[in-house]
Design a protein around this motif. Structure first.
Motif, PDB file in Angstrom:
ATOM      1  N   GLU A  46      56.489  22.600   4.783  1.00  0.00           N
ATOM      2  CA  GLU A  46      55.572  22.556   5.634  1.00  0.00           C
ATOM      3  C   GLU A  46      54.454  21.588   5.275  1.00  0.00           C
ATOM      4  O   GLU A  46      53.503  21.149   5.920  1.00  0.00           O
ATOM      5  N   TYR A  47      54.722  20.942   3.940  1.00  0.00           N
ATOM      6  CA  TYR A  47      53.664  20.091   3.477  1.00  0.00           C
ATOM      7  C   TYR A  47      53.461  18.842   4.299  1.00  0.00           C
ATOM      8  O   TYR A  47      52.318  18.429   4.771  1.00  0.00           O
ATOM      9  N   VAL A  48      54.680  18.434   4.977  1.00  0.00           N
ATOM     10  CA  VAL A  48      54.419  17.108   5.798  1.00  0.00           C
ATOM     11  C   VAL A  48      53.820  17.369   7.199  1.00  0.00           C
ATOM     12  O   VAL A  48      53.026  16.737   7.741  1.00  0.00           O
ATOM     13  N   TYR A  49      53.934  18.518   7.642  1.00  0.00           N
ATOM     14  CA  TYR A  49      53.238  19.114   8.863  1.00  0.00           C
ATOM     15  C   TYR A  49      51.778  19.222   8.517  1.00  0.00           C
ATOM     16  O   TYR A  49      50.969  19.064   9.574  1.00  0.00           O
ATOM     17  N   GLU A  50      51.387  19.661   7.431  1.00  0.00           N
ATOM     18  CA  GLU A  50      50.142  19.770   7.060  1.00  0.00           C
ATOM     19  C   GLU A  50      49.616  18.438   7.093  1.00  0.00           C
ATOM     20  O   GLU A  50      48.396  18.150   7.763  1.00  0.00           O
ATOM     21  N   LEU A  51      50.223  17.420   6.452  1.00  0.00           N
ATOM     22  CA  LEU A  51      49.382  16.051   6.481  1.00  0.00           C
ATOM     23  C   LEU A  51      49.372  15.451   7.817  1.00  0.00           C
ATOM     24  O   LEU A  51      48.347  14.892   8.153  1.00  0.00           O
ATOM     25  N   ALA A  52      50.362  15.863   8.720  1.00  0.00           N
ATOM     26  CA  ALA A  52      50.157  15.383  10.027  1.00  0.00           C
ATOM     27  C   ALA A  52      48.868  16.051  10.853  1.00  0.00           C
ATOM     28  O   ALA A  52      48.359  15.303  11.527  1.00  0.00           O
ATOM     29  N   PHE A  63      46.081  15.941  -1.241  1.00  0.00           N
ATOM     30  CA  PHE A  63      46.475  17.241  -1.187  1.00  0.00           C
ATOM     31  C   PHE A  63      47.965  17.243  -1.633  1.00  0.00           C
ATOM     32  O   PHE A  63      48.816  18.136  -1.279  1.00  0.00           O
ATOM     33  N   SER A  64      48.066  16.272  -2.705  1.00  0.00           N
ATOM     34  CA  SER A  64      49.655  16.193  -3.349  1.00  0.00           C
ATOM     35  C   SER A  64      50.082  17.612  -3.817  1.00  0.00           C
ATOM     36  O   SER A  64      51.286  17.950  -4.044  1.00  0.00           O
ATOM     37  N   SER A  65      48.799  18.472  -4.628  1.00  0.00           N
ATOM     38  CA  SER A  65      49.313  19.803  -5.229  1.00  0.00           C
ATOM     39  C   SER A  65      49.752  20.614  -4.072  1.00  0.00           C
ATOM     40  O   SER A  65      50.754  21.742  -4.312  1.00  0.00           O
ATOM     41  N   ASN A  66      49.689  20.488  -2.694  1.00  0.00           N
ATOM     42  CA  ASN A  66      50.122  21.359  -1.765  1.00  0.00           C
ATOM     43  C   ASN A  66      51.554  21.107  -1.515  1.00  0.00           C
ATOM     44  O   ASN A  66      52.500  21.936  -0.909  1.00  0.00           O
ATOM     45  N   ALA A  67      52.210  20.049  -1.984  1.00  0.00           N
ATOM     46  CA  ALA A  67      53.554  19.700  -1.863  1.00  0.00           C
ATOM     47  C   ALA A  67      54.551  20.674  -2.405  1.00  0.00           C
ATOM     48  O   ALA A  67      55.680  21.071  -1.871  1.00  0.00           O
ATOM     49  N   VAL A  68      54.038  21.549  -3.422  1.00  0.00           N
ATOM     50  CA  VAL A  68      54.943  22.273  -4.300  1.00  0.00           C
ATOM     51  C   VAL A  68      54.892  23.770  -3.528  1.00  0.00           C
ATOM     52  O   VAL A  68      55.687  24.435  -3.405  1.00  0.00           O
ATOM     53  N   THR A  69      53.410  24.256  -3.309  1.00  0.00           N
ATOM     54  CA  THR A  69      53.127  25.340  -2.582  1.00  0.00           C
ATOM     55  C   THR A  69      53.694  25.566  -1.325  1.00  0.00           C
ATOM     56  O   THR A  69      53.974  26.604  -0.671  1.00  0.00           O
ATOM     57  N   SER A  70      53.434  24.627  -0.476  1.00  0.00           N
ATOM     58  CA  SER A  70      53.838  24.510   0.909  1.00  0.00           C
ATOM     59  C   SER A  70      55.383  24.179   1.277  1.00  0.00           C
ATOM     60  O   SER A  70      55.809  24.553   2.425  1.00  0.00           O
ATOM     61  N   GLY A  71      55.911  23.483   0.391  1.00  0.00           N
ATOM     62  CA  GLY A  71      57.398  23.258   0.570  1.00  0.00           C
ATOM     63  C   GLY A  71      57.543  22.188   1.768  1.00  0.00           C
ATOM     64  O   GLY A  71      56.751  21.127   1.939  1.00  0.00           O
TER      65      GLY A  71
END
Length: 598
Positions: A387-393, A377-385
């Motif tokens: 919130e990315y670490v919350y998505e990972l959790a 999900f590394s591509s989500n780091a740019v789009t999610s800002g």
């Protein structure tokens, strides 16, 4: 059908080349028109009785559209137009939902009647013609798009070569030297302004950072060719577009991808779908699973921040423990060491702190589980800002609570692996069991002995075997090969395989819904590939070294080949031949730095 915009019908895939292929299949004289007419005629036969009921006919007419009604039921359409039935808005909504569900079933029935269902063995000649025509159009369009991308890449490489040449020209070097001399003189001048000093400092800082990046590759995520090929990515993105349009084809696609390393975009889609699918059964049918899970997770974290009396979720009461464990694993585990950069480790620490804030869950192995999720999900780091670490959790919580097998089942799987070796490769099995108790060295305090014994008894119950008498000697229990197998499985193979192999294993796990059989089969594959190395071991410490240090040296292609052959019932000794890296001498030097299984 009503409710769909003209743009959506014309461009259903939001991809220029795929939408162009779709529109080409609808050109006059295309095989689709013949097949469509046959399906419509069969459908009309099932609709005659419904058209005698005014309210039902009115709703069906709105769904089917004027073109269908004019062709097959012109009288009914005229009657509905002149004398529409009196139906309330609420009743219309209810009847429309019922009619849509019924109509979908009848449409599938009509398609089967004329042999137009692709999954059926008996398909009509018109369907075969349509499939061949559509396939030719799609592959031609794909080849054109690949050619355009190739030309674009060539042009980019040419431009880059020109820029490098210009930078290396004598004039450019002279200008660069003059600039350096000028900056030196300005730095020596007592009248230099604060602004200039700041500017020069910034330039030097940028150059220093760039030099460090080149020399040490700091904060640069390594790219694997299998994950970055433009042609593979294009095909993967096309499959994702098709799945987004037809989610019901997911199982078919998953079956076709068996034994393959997934490209990045396809991996992101499939892993996400599998994670959410595991939660769908717990929710109301038709609910927006993603929105519900995100809202529930976010609200729980926000509430627990107050209960724990912390400023933010990314800094839980045990954040120092998480930081130290993360640094240690990223420095010792081969797969993680490849990606040892500040960004990856920071995101891991933040996500694990958020998970602890969410439900007080933390174990060191979760750092290993999180690593493949970060890559996927590394591509989500740019789009999610942020919130990315919350998505990972959140993804890690779903994996931990819904997908990963129970720990008692991990012991059951390890027992089954040893049992299968006994049946299918007795020489290998007997050798492991004969050396595992020789020259045993470990610290019993490093193991949760009571927990291990409890889980082992639960595993025996699952396998319907009589409970074992608890051993008074912990050495006998902890020296058993099953303990290392348990470590492999419990850590998702992340601690022992290289990065690409880890992603391949996890791809297969997600494609098959994390079935414990997949864990069992991969354990067998890795052990059999290392069979020759195990056979030259002469004691527990040399066996331990193979279990912990040798899997990361296996080649991905060898693991793939053995994985596929295992499902073709190839004999276990023959699977060992898939390993092209054979031991030339005994690899059995005890290493005191190798971490013990936990």
């Amino acid at each position: 059908m009503t409710g769909r915009s003209k743009d959506t019908r014309a461009k259903p895939y939001s991809s220029n080349w795929m939408d162009s292929c779709y529109q080409e299949t609808l050109l006059p004289g295309a095989p689709w028109h013949t097949l469509s007419s046959e399906i419509c005629e069969a459908l009309a036969d099932y609709l005659h009785r419904q058209m005698t009921q005014p309210q039902r006919a009115f709703i069906l007419a709105r769904i089917l559209g004027d073109a269908f009604m004019v062709r097959y039921f012109p009288d009914t359409l005229a009657e509905m137009t002149s004398n529409p039935p009196d139906i309330s808005a609420e009743e219309q909504k209810k009847l429309t939902m019922e009619a849509s569900t019924w109509l979908k079933a009848q449409l599938l029935k009509a398609a089967k009647k004329v042999g137009a269902v692709a999954d059926d063995e008996l398909i009509s000649e018109d369907m075969k013609t349509f499939r061949t025509h559509t396939s030719d159009i799609f592959y031609s369009g794909l080849e054109r798009e690949l050619y355009h991308q190739e030309q674009q890449t060539i042009d980019e490489m040419k431009q880059e070569a020109i820029q490098r040449k210009n930078r290396a020209s004598p004039e450019a070097l002279r200008q660069s030297a003059l600039g350096t001399v000028s900056a030196t003189r300005q730095a020596a001048s007592p009248a230099m302004s604060v602004t200039r000093s700041s500017s020069a400092s910034t330039i030097r800082s940028v150059k220093t950072d760039r030099l460090k990046e080149i020399m040490y590759n700091l904060d640069v995520v390594p790219q694997h060719p299998a994950m970055t090929s433009k042609s593979i990515d294009l095909i993967a993105e096309s499959v994702v577009k098709l799945l987004e349009r037809s989610p019901g084809r997911f199982k078919v696609v998953a079956k076709r991808l068996h034994g393959r390393l997934l490209p990045r975009s396809l991996r992101t889609y499939i892993w996400t779908e599998c994670l959410y699918q595991s939660e769908k059964d717990r929710l109301v049918r038709g609910a927006n699973v993603e929105r519900i899970l995100r809202e529930r997770f976010g609200k729980t974290v926000a509430r627990n921040v107050g209960e724990l009396r912390i400023k933010r979720a990314t800094q839980s009461p045990i954040h120092r423990i998480i930081e130290n464990s993360t640094l240690e694993l990223y420095g010792t585990v081969p797969a993680l060491a490849t990606y040892r950069n500040q960004s990856m480790m920071k995101d891991a620490v933040k996500a694990l702190n958020i998970l602890y804030t969410y439900d007080r869950t933390y174990e060191p192995y979760l750092i290993l589980w999180l690593f493949p999720l970060q890559l996927a999900f590394s591509s989500n780091a740019v789009t999610s800002g942020a919130e990315y670490v919350y998505e990972l959790a959140m993804y890690l919580d779903i994996l931990n609570s819904s997908l990963f097998t129970q720990w008692s089942n991990v012991h059951a799987v390890s027992d089954m692996v040893i049992h299968l070796l006994l049946i299918n490769d007795k020489e290998f099995h007997d050798h492991l069991m004969s050396i595992c108790q020789l020259n045993v060295q470990f610290k019993t305090k490093d193991f949760l002995l009571e927990q291990v014994q409890k889980e082992r008894q639960e595993a025996l119950k699952m396998l319907k075997k009589p409970p074992e008498q608890e051993s008074s000697d912990p050495q006998q229990l902890l020296a058993d090969p099953r303990m290392y197998i348990r470590k492999w499985i419990g850590e998702g193979f992340v601690s022992v395989l290289d990065t690409t192999s880890v992603m391949f294993v996890w791809d297969q796990l997600f494609l098959q819904g994390w079935d414990s059989t997949v864990l069992q089969d991969f354990t067998l594959v890795i052990m059999l590939l290392l069979r020759d190395r195990f056979l030259v071991c002469n004691d527990h410490m040399s066996m331990r070294q193979v279990f912990l240090d040798e899997p990361c040296k296996l080649l991905l292609m060898d693991i793939q080949t053995a994985w596929l052959k295992l499902h073709q019932n190839v004999s276990y000794p023959d699977l060992a031949a898939c390993n092209r890296v054979r031991p030339t001498a005994s690899p059995l030097q005890t290493s005191v730095t190798t971490p013990l299984p936990s």
